[in-house]
Design an enzyme around this catalytic site. Structure first.
Site, PDB file in Angstrom:
ATOM      1  N   ASP A  13      36.673  72.239  85.910  1.00  0.00           N
ATOM      2  CA  ASP A  13      35.271  72.171  86.652  1.00  0.00           C
ATOM      3  C   ASP A  13      34.424  70.996  86.914  1.00  0.00           C
ATOM      4  OD1 ASP A  13      32.126  73.729  85.560  1.00  0.00           O
ATOM      5  OD2 ASP A  13      32.947  74.119  87.540  1.00  0.00           O
ATOM      6  N   ASP A  27      30.285  70.861  87.499  1.00  0.00           N
ATOM      7  CA  ASP A  27      29.077  71.270  86.853  1.00  0.00           C
ATOM      8  C   ASP A  27      28.838  71.613  85.152  1.00  0.00           C
ATOM      9  OD1 ASP A  27      28.315  71.766  90.041  1.00  0.00           O
ATOM     10  OD2 ASP A  27      26.801  70.342  89.150  1.00  0.00           O
ATOM     11  N   THR A  32      35.446  74.011  91.922  1.00  0.00           N
ATOM     12  CA  THR A  32      34.165  74.004  91.651  1.00  0.00           C
ATOM     13  C   THR A  32      33.676  75.060  92.632  1.00  0.00           C
ATOM     14  OG1 THR A  32      31.977  72.693  91.716  1.00  0.00           O
ATOM     15  CG2 THR A  32      33.853  71.932  93.142  1.00  0.00           C
ATOM     16  N   SER A  33      32.649  75.840  92.309  1.00  0.00           N
ATOM     17  CA  SER A  33      31.873  76.721  93.174  1.00  0.00           C
ATOM     18  C   SER A  33      30.964  75.841  94.198  1.00  0.00           C
ATOM     19  CB  SER A  33      30.830  77.434  92.514  1.00  0.00           C
ATOM     20  OG  SER A  33      31.928  78.324  91.627  1.00  0.00           O
ATOM     21  N   LYS A  42      33.758  82.465  90.759  1.00  0.00           N
ATOM     22  CA  LYS A  42      33.808  82.678  89.384  1.00  0.00           C
ATOM     23  C   LYS A  42      32.883  83.759  89.371  1.00  0.00           C
ATOM     24  CE  LYS A  42      34.978  77.987  88.761  1.00  0.00           C
ATOM     25  NZ  LYS A  42      34.602  76.436  88.180  1.00  0.00           N
ATOM     26  N   ASP A  67      32.826  75.199  81.425  1.00  0.00           N
ATOM     27  CA  ASP A  67      31.433  75.261  80.455  1.00  0.00           C
ATOM     28  C   ASP A  67      31.199  76.684  80.310  1.00  0.00           C
ATOM     29  OD1 ASP A  67      30.523  74.525  82.932  1.00  0.00           O
ATOM     30  OD2 ASP A  67      28.768  74.439  82.205  1.00  0.00           O
TER      31      ASP A  67
END
Length: 749
Positions: free
Chosen positions: A545, A547, A640-641, A672, A697
């Site tokens: 991921d 962030d 990642t989103s 997610k 995270d």
């Protein structure tokens, strides 16, 4: 839209500034002497923070306690209840001389007012207070022995009645009411307060860090100002520390002969006057000292019945600072005028070093019926009544013990002395506040040793409270015969009242890794420095991921989402609780379920553009650069989103390379916690998903990785309790190397 993980501290203000002691006029030797004295006198210190002029000069914790761990602070809670009353006064919703009966819809034949509750001057005797307990109706109905306003008697039920007033007038619990007014402006993260009959006690039960207490004390010492803003009403703050009640005859902690007793100097609005300044004060030694004459703040967690001795040590330190000030060469120079050194003095201690001074309080009841201690190859197994089976070794080992919701768990929200309630009369109970129907847990640290004479000593520390139990087995007593008891007992019960809701984040710690075979998620290493053994495994690929895992962008993300929330009339706290790890349009759909999806997409494009343009403050997570460098040439991907443009902007701002394979918002239809992104990455790499390891995270991201059938390394304070396979503080807890086939991965120390 992407975000960092839920941040443990609201971002209204940055961390408190930290400087070396000499930079704020405090001799480092005086701080060392203070810490040593607290330990050497057997006062069982747990955490200490000293600040001057709002700048932190010293902080330390005694293992297994940690500075970042919120812990039960008992009557320190009362000051926060008082501040909530101050906000209601400032908002014109009550007056201090209003009738308590009128506010709660109860008979009030003896004319008790809000001010009487605040100053513990209801006129009741200690015996009467014990009889009516946490019942505002009982308090108002009981004829006081003396006229209200003429007699001080320590009165936690009076504070509970204040909490009931707050709940009734505000339409929400005490801490929920304080969240936007006080806690967020001070930068105090999510915290929990215990309840009685669905109302937060107000008198006790708040769980805070020493940093939380210090922030509050700094604000009070500045007349309600924090970070340059008027946080609490100035007029009320000024009145809080005045002597409203004479406590000269109060039967409090004993002082030495010819010593000023710090409990005899008067009581304000849920605050005590002190020999120096005034204080927040909780049972067994939880303090927030405000010392205006030297601009000092001391925040402290400890566990002793001799709390006057704790204050005595603090006053010796205050005197040492005064001597240093008097000796300043330039008498006109402020203590902060010296050349600043960038960091505070931060040292580590261990309560285990004082074990010879920490004994069992014999008169305190302790359930030892059925307690057994069994030798194992690497230590002991302790079967503790009311808790269960605990593993004990030669270094601190922390374990989270979960309890299903049942009648016994209801006691977790209770306090001693409950008898009746305002709930039936006033109709303000909040079932969501009560722990009666929710799973609970204990966070326990254990350590033991076999002594030269063959005896065994075990400590069991509840790290979310001041309390520890001690177990001793004599050399000739056999495997099952032990002596056990509390060092300092909890108020009002045993292990059951120390449980905290399992759903509440009680720790902001950075956990070390747990082996794959460990049952509970998040088995941390020894805070004293004896870390758990690292876990070693292999993976076909690492899927990372961005962030909160590789980059820290929380300031930008939360600022923009707060602005968006306020523009749509949504509580920002609710927004921040769901956005992390999700694409923006999906978060909007949850927050505004009746709005057309096209509108969400359009607004998310605007937010993405704003985030892409605002990269100030975006930095790399510790260890991220080294991890990406080590992965060069090994199978890995970014998942990642964020959009590709946003991912590139943030990685560039953090000085990190974007992996050659990046699965971004453009590559998936579902964000997610759906596993689509991780499965897409495994497919693109041509590897079996079950052989991949996800590094994430946020709870949403961790859930996505697990749903993909992958193992997950959880990073940071919010990964604990999510089901992650391992938990580490940051990317520096992950090391990789080439293996055949795939990647050799080491997690932890």
């Amino acid at each position: 839209m992407t975000s960092t993980s839920p941040h443990p501290r609201p971002t209204s203000f940055p961390p408190l500034e930290r400087r070396a002691p000499e930079a704020v006029g405090i001799p480092a030797a005086a701080l060392a002497a203070l810490a040593d004295r607290l330990q050497e006198e057997g006062l069982d210190p747990h955490a200490l923070l000293v600040a001057r002029g709002g700048v932190v000069a010293f902080e330390t914790a005694w293992a297994p306690y940690r500075l970042e761990q919120p812990a039960l602070v008992y009557s320190v809670s009362k000051t926060y209840t008082s501040l909530a009353i101050g906000f209601l006064v400032d908002e014109g919703r009550l007056g201090l001389d209003d009738s308590v009966g009128d506010l709660l819809g109860l008979p009030n034949p003896h004319g008790i007012t809000v001010r009487h509750l605040l100053t513990m001057n209801t006129g009741h005797s200690p015996e009467q207070i014990e009889r009516y307990g946490f019942s505002p109706a009982g308090l108002l109905a009981t004829a006081p022995e003396r006229a209200p306003g003429t007699r001080f008697a320590y009165n936690s039920p009076a504070t509970y009645a204040l909490s009931a007033i707050i709940a009734r007038l505000a339409g929400e619990q005490l801490t929920a009411y304080l969240r936007p007014r006080l806690l967020e402006p001070l930068g105090i993260g999510d915290r929990w307060m215990s309840s009685v009959d669905g109302i937060e006690t107000g008198a006790s039960g708040f769980h805070l860090t020493v940093d939380d207490i210090a922030r509050t004390a700094i604000m009070l010492g500045a007349g309600g100002v924090f970070g340059g803003a008027q946080v609490a009403p100035r007029a009320y703050v000024d009145e809080m520390s005045r002597v409203w009640s004479d406590t000269a005859e109060f039967d409090g902690p004993a002082a030495a002969e010819d010593e000023v007793n710090d409990w005899s100097l008067g009581y304000g609005y849920q605050m005590w006057r002190s020999r120096h300044g005034y204080r927040l004060d909780g049972a067994a030694g939880q303090f927030g000292l405000i010392i205006p004459e030297s601009d000092l703040v001391i925040a402290y967690h400890g566990a002793t019945l001799d709390t006057q001795a704790t204050l005595r040590a603090f006053w010796a330190f205050v005197d040492a600072v005064a001597v240093a000030d008097a000796a300043t060469v330039d008498a006109e120079a402020a203590p902060t005028s010296k050349i600043p050194v960038p960091t505070a003095l931060h040292v580590s201690h261990d309560t285990w070093d004082s074990r010879a001074d920490l004994g069992i309080l014999r008169q305190a009841p302790f359930d030892a019926d059925g307690l057994t201690l069994t030798d194992t190859a690497d230590g002991w197994t302790l079967d503790l009544p009311g808790v269960g089976e605990l593993k004990v070794g030669g270094s601190w080992t922390e374990t989270e013990v979960e309890f299903e919701a049942d009648a016994g768990a209801a006691a977790a929200g209770k306090q001693a002395g409950t008898s009746g309630s305002v709930v039936d009369a006033a109709g303000i109970a909040d079932p969501a506040c009560s722990s009666h129907a929710a799973p609970t847990r204990l966070v326990l640290a254990t350590r033991g040793e076999r002594r030269d004479d063959g005896s065994v000593l075990i400590h069991i520390v509840d790290t979310t409270s001041p309390h520890r139990a001690i177990v001793h087995r004599a050399a000739d007593s056999g495997a099952g015969a032990v002596d056990a008891g509390w060092h300092i007992p909890p108020l009002g019960g045993g292990w059951e009242i120390l449980r905290v809701p399992a759903s509440v984040l009680t720790s902001e710690r950075a956990d070390t890794a747990r082996p794959e075979s460990a049952a509970p998620a998040g088995n941390p290493g020894d805070p004293a420095g004896n870390a758990a053994a690292p876990a070693e495994t292999t993976a076909a690929a690492l899927l990372l991921d961005m962030d909160g895992t590789l980059v820290d962008s929380h300031e930008v993300v939360e600022r923009l989402w707060r602005q968006w929330s306020e523009g749509h009339g949504i509580d920002p706290a609710r927004t921040l609780s769901i956005i992390h790890g999700r694409q923006g349009q999906d978060s909007m759909a949850l927050l505004l379920p009746d709005r057309p999806h096209e509108v969400n997409l359009a607004e998310n494009r605007e937010l993405l553009a704003a985030e892409t343009a605002q990269t100030d403050g975006v930095v790399a997570i510790p260890g991220a650069a080294a991890l990406l460098a080590a992965l060069r040439g090994l199978p890995h991907a970014l998942v990642t989103s964020a959009s590709l443009a946003l991912a590139q902007a943030r990685m560039d701002a953090a000085g990190l390379p974007v992996p050659s394979l990046a699965i971004t918002a453009e590559d998936v239809t579902r964000s997610k916690p759906d596993p689509e992104g991780f499965l897409a990455a495994a497919r693109a790499l041509g590897v079996d998903p079950a052989s991949c390891i996800v590094v994430e995270d946020s709870p949403n991201g961790i859930a996505a990785g697990l749903a993909a059938g992958m193992r997950v390394i959880g990073i940071g304070p919010h990964a604990a309790g999510t089901g992650a396979t391992w938990v580490v503080p940051d990317a520096s807890g992950i090391r990789v190397a080439s293996a055949e086939p795939g990647i050799a991965v080491t997690i932890g120390a």
